[in-house]
Scaffold this motif. Structure first.
Motif, PDB file in Angstrom:
ATOM      1  N   ASN A 190      51.295   4.853  68.266  1.00 43.15           N
ATOM      2  CA  ASN A 190      51.913   4.355  69.496  1.00 43.15           C
ATOM      3  C   ASN A 190      50.845   3.865  70.470  1.00 43.15           C
ATOM      4  OD1 ASN A 190      54.281   3.973  71.276  1.00 43.15           O
ATOM      5  ND2 ASN A 190      53.182   5.467  72.531  1.00 43.15           N
ATOM      6  N   LEU A 191      49.709   4.540  70.503  1.00 45.31           N
ATOM      7  CA  LEU A 191      48.616   4.147  71.397  1.00 45.31           C
ATOM      8  C   LEU A 191      48.112   2.747  71.049  1.00 45.31           C
ATOM      9  CD1 LEU A 191      46.993   5.265  73.756  1.00 45.31           C
ATOM     10  CD2 LEU A 191      45.348   6.151  72.109  1.00 45.31           C
ATOM     11  N   ASP A 192      47.879   2.486  69.750  1.00 49.06           N
ATOM     12  CA  ASP A 192      47.405   1.161  69.329  1.00 49.06           C
ATOM     13  C   ASP A 192      48.488   0.099  69.535  1.00 49.06           C
ATOM     14  OD1 ASP A 192      44.907   2.102  68.629  1.00 49.06           O
ATOM     15  OD2 ASP A 192      45.403   2.345  66.502  1.00 49.06           O
ATOM     16  N   LEU A 193      49.734   0.459  69.237  1.00 53.89           N
ATOM     17  CA  LEU A 193      50.834  -0.480  69.428  1.00 53.89           C
ATOM     18  C   LEU A 193      50.950  -0.873  70.903  1.00 53.89           C
ATOM     19  CD1 LEU A 193      53.269  -2.042  68.313  1.00 53.89           C
ATOM     20  CD2 LEU A 193      54.619   0.063  68.571  1.00 53.89           C
ATOM     21  N   ALA A 194      50.892   0.120  71.777  1.00 48.65           N
ATOM     22  CA  ALA A 194      50.981  -0.144  73.220  1.00 48.65           C
ATOM     23  C   ALA A 194      49.855  -1.070  73.670  1.00 48.65           C
ATOM     24  CB  ALA A 194      50.938   1.171  73.987  1.00 48.65           C
ATOM     25  N   ASP A 195      48.668  -0.836  73.141  1.00 42.44           N
ATOM     26  CA  ASP A 195      47.522  -1.668  73.496  1.00 42.44           C
ATOM     27  C   ASP A 195      47.734  -3.113  73.036  1.00 42.44           C
ATOM     28  OD1 ASP A 195      44.794  -1.959  74.532  1.00 42.44           O
ATOM     29  OD2 ASP A 195      44.251  -2.284  72.419  1.00 42.44           O
ATOM     30  N   ARG A 196      48.246  -3.292  71.841  1.00 37.02           N
ATOM     31  CA  ARG A 196      48.448  -4.646  71.296  1.00 37.02           C
ATOM     32  C   ARG A 196      49.523  -5.432  72.039  1.00 37.02           C
ATOM     33  NH1 ARG A 196      48.002  -4.018  64.728  1.00 37.02           N
ATOM     34  NH2 ARG A 196      45.928  -3.104  64.739  1.00 37.02           N
ATOM     35  N   VAL A 197      50.530  -4.745  72.561  1.00 33.18           N
ATOM     36  CA  VAL A 197      51.622  -5.463  73.237  1.00 33.18           C
ATOM     37  C   VAL A 197      51.496  -5.430  74.762  1.00 33.18           C
ATOM     38  CG1 VAL A 197      53.194  -5.138  71.294  1.00 33.18           C
ATOM     39  CG2 VAL A 197      53.262  -3.521  73.218  1.00 33.18           C
ATOM     40  N   GLY A 198      50.473  -4.745  75.269  1.00 33.14           N
ATOM     41  CA  GLY A 198      50.210  -4.748  76.706  1.00 33.14           C
ATOM     42  C   GLY A 198      51.119  -3.841  77.523  1.00 33.14           C
ATOM     43  N   LEU A 199      51.482  -2.687  76.966  1.00 31.75           N
ATOM     44  CA  LEU A 199      52.303  -1.710  77.687  1.00 31.75           C
ATOM     45  C   LEU A 199      51.570  -0.386  77.778  1.00 31.75           C
ATOM     46  CD1 LEU A 199      55.826  -2.140  76.024  1.00 31.75           C
ATOM     47  CD2 LEU A 199      55.156  -2.892  78.304  1.00 31.75           C
ATOM     48  N   SER A 200      52.055   0.466  78.665  1.00 24.02           N
ATOM     49  CA  SER A 200      51.552   1.843  78.669  1.00 24.02           C
ATOM     50  C   SER A 200      52.131   2.530  77.434  1.00 24.02           C
ATOM     51  CB  SER A 200      52.004   2.571  79.933  1.00 24.02           C
ATOM     52  OG  SER A 200      53.410   2.800  79.882  1.00 24.02           O
ATOM     53  N   PRO A 201      51.469   3.577  76.922  1.00 27.34           N
ATOM     54  CA  PRO A 201      52.002   4.274  75.752  1.00 27.34           C
ATOM     55  C   PRO A 201      53.419   4.808  75.966  1.00 27.34           C
ATOM     56  CG  PRO A 201      49.712   4.860  76.061  1.00 27.34           C
ATOM     57  CD  PRO A 201      50.125   4.054  77.269  1.00 27.34           C
ATOM     58  N   SER A 202      53.724   5.334  77.156  1.00 30.50           N
ATOM     59  CA  SER A 202      55.065   5.883  77.370  1.00 30.50           C
ATOM     60  C   SER A 202      56.128   4.779  77.385  1.00 30.50           C
ATOM     61  CB  SER A 202      55.126   6.709  78.660  1.00 30.50           C
ATOM     62  OG  SER A 202      54.802   5.909  79.773  1.00 30.50           O
ATOM     63  N   ALA A 203      55.825   3.632  77.999  1.00 33.51           N
ATOM     64  CA  ALA A 203      56.779   2.515  78.019  1.00 33.51           C
ATOM     65  C   ALA A 203      56.980   1.952  76.609  1.00 33.51           C
ATOM     66  CB  ALA A 203      56.295   1.425  78.964  1.00 33.51           C
ATOM     67  N   CYS A 204      55.909   1.893  75.853  1.00 30.94           N
ATOM     68  CA  CYS A 204      55.995   1.394  74.476  1.00 30.94           C
ATOM     69  C   CYS A 204      56.853   2.329  73.629  1.00 30.94           C
ATOM     70  CB  CYS A 204      54.597   1.248  73.887  1.00 30.94           C
ATOM     71  SG  CYS A 204      54.570   0.524  72.241  1.00 30.94           S
ATOM     72  N   LEU A 205      56.619   3.627  73.744  1.00 33.04           N
ATOM     73  CA  LEU A 205      57.397   4.600  72.984  1.00 33.04           C
ATOM     74  C   LEU A 205      58.880   4.510  73.336  1.00 33.04           C
ATOM     75  CD1 LEU A 205      57.457   6.888  70.956  1.00 33.04           C
ATOM     76  CD2 LEU A 205      56.977   8.474  72.833  1.00 33.04           C
ATOM     77  N   ARG A 206      59.195   4.358  74.610  1.00 29.50           N
ATOM     78  CA  ARG A 206      60.604   4.214  75.023  1.00 29.50           C
ATOM     79  C   ARG A 206      61.238   2.986  74.369  1.00 29.50           C
ATOM     80  NH1 ARG A 206      58.658   5.981  79.973  1.00 29.50           N
ATOM     81  NH2 ARG A 206      58.478   3.853  80.782  1.00 29.50           N
ATOM     82  N   ARG A 207      60.508   1.891  74.333  1.00 35.37           N
ATOM     83  CA  ARG A 207      61.048   0.665  73.727  1.00 35.37           C
ATOM     84  C   ARG A 207      61.265   0.845  72.219  1.00 35.37           C
ATOM     85  NH1 ARG A 207      60.611  -4.733  76.136  1.00 35.37           N
ATOM     86  NH2 ARG A 207      60.137  -4.520  78.337  1.00 35.37           N
ATOM     87  N   VAL A 208      60.297   1.449  71.537  1.00 33.00           N
ATOM     88  CA  VAL A 208      60.450   1.674  70.090  1.00 33.00           C
ATOM     89  C   VAL A 208      61.642   2.592  69.838  1.00 33.00           C
ATOM     90  CG1 VAL A 208      59.403   2.710  68.031  1.00 33.00           C
ATOM     91  CG2 VAL A 208      58.034   1.217  69.516  1.00 33.00           C
ATOM     92  N   GLN A 209      61.771   3.636  70.611  1.00 32.00           N
ATOM     93  CA  GLN A 209      62.906   4.553  70.436  1.00 32.00           C
ATOM     94  C   GLN A 209      64.234   3.846  70.676  1.00 32.00           C
ATOM     95  OE1 GLN A 209      61.604   7.648  73.134  1.00 32.00           O
ATOM     96  NE2 GLN A 209      60.820   8.910  71.444  1.00 32.00           N
ATOM     97  N   GLU A 210      64.284   2.955  71.662  1.00 33.12           N
ATOM     98  CA  GLU A 210      65.517   2.198  71.926  1.00 33.12           C
ATOM     99  C   GLU A 210      65.809   1.229  70.777  1.00 33.12           C
ATOM    100  OE1 GLU A 210      69.003   0.722  73.243  1.00 33.12           O
ATOM    101  OE2 GLU A 210      68.003   2.580  73.848  1.00 33.12           O
ATOM    102  N   LEU A 211      64.780   0.607  70.224  1.00 32.28           N
ATOM    103  CA  LEU A 211      64.973  -0.274  69.069  1.00 32.28           C
ATOM    104  C   LEU A 211      65.497   0.516  67.869  1.00 32.28           C
ATOM    105  CD1 LEU A 211      61.762  -2.455  69.494  1.00 32.28           C
ATOM    106  CD2 LEU A 211      64.130  -3.289  69.641  1.00 32.28           C
ATOM    107  N   GLU A 212      65.034   1.747  67.715  1.00 28.06           N
ATOM    108  CA  GLU A 212      65.539   2.612  66.637  1.00 28.06           C
ATOM    109  C   GLU A 212      66.983   3.029  66.915  1.00 28.06           C
ATOM    110  OE1 GLU A 212      61.257   4.615  65.379  1.00 28.06           O
ATOM    111  OE2 GLU A 212      62.579   5.680  66.760  1.00 28.06           O
ATOM    112  N   ARG A 213      67.261   3.490  68.131  1.00 30.02           N
ATOM    113  CA  ARG A 213      68.607   3.944  68.513  1.00 30.02           C
ATOM    114  C   ARG A 213      69.644   2.836  68.363  1.00 30.02           C
ATOM    115  NH1 ARG A 213      66.300   7.047  72.200  1.00 30.02           N
ATOM    116  NH2 ARG A 213      66.227   5.460  73.814  1.00 30.02           N
ATOM    117  N   SER A 214      69.264   1.625  68.735  1.00 31.45           N
ATOM    118  CA  SER A 214      70.211   0.504  68.706  1.00 31.45           C
ATOM    119  C   SER A 214      70.393  -0.066  67.304  1.00 31.45           C
ATOM    120  CB  SER A 214      69.750  -0.596  69.655  1.00 31.45           C
ATOM    121  OG  SER A 214      68.558  -1.194  69.165  1.00 31.45           O
TER     122      SER A 214
END
Length: 150
Positions: free
Chosen positions: A23-47
């Motif tokens: 999640n740390l590397d993913l957040a860095d690559r997409v320009g988000l904080s790790p917590s915001a990135c994790l929330r987005r990934v979790q929402e993509l999974e939930r949806s």
């Protein structure tokens, strides 16, 4: 679907390239904080946009040296014939994909075997013995310059 925006598209692109990225590397690559990135990934999974993660296997390391796409035509266009065919291919380990399609044939299969003699055995002893199968057309894969399957 979760909100469709450029950052979500970037997240999905990165996860397609490497589903095990931290999640740390993913957040860095997409320009988000790790917590915001994790929330987005979790929402993509939930949806349901992200339905799972898979390992990509090396076919040659697994003893697979022969890949073909097989067009299969059935003699009867009934639900019973289709269900019978689909049940039969579920039990054939050589069939790694089975698609019910439109057109002049009913099914398109992706078949992976050790070699040509193994494919001949599958063709003759499995596909050739199934009821309702009236045509089998093989398309041997000679190379895959682009393959996005995970």
């Amino acid at each position: 679907m979760a909100k469709d925006d450029e950052i979500n598209r970037q997240i999905l692109h990165e996860l397609l390239r490497d589903g095990r990225i931290s999640n740390l590397d993913l957040a860095d690559r997409v320009g988000l904080s790790p917590s915001a990135c994790l929330r987005r990934v979790q929402e993509l999974e939930r949806s349901g946009v992200i339905s799972g993660y898979r390992a990509v296997l090396n076919p040659s390391a697994m003893g697979v040296g022969f890949v073909a796409y097989i067009g299969v035509g059935l003699g009867e266009h009934t639900k019973v014939a289709q269900e019978g065919f689909e049940r039969a291919v579920q039990h054939a380990p050589e069939v790694v994909e089975c698609h019910n399609i439109t057109g002049t044939i009913e099914y398109l299969l992706r078949v992976e075997c050790a070699d040509l003699p193994a494919y001949k055995t599958f063709h003759t002893e499995v596909l050739g013995t199934l009821p309702h199968v009236t045509s089998i057309t093989s398309y041997v894969v000679m190379g895959s310059p682009k393959d996005m399957r995970a």
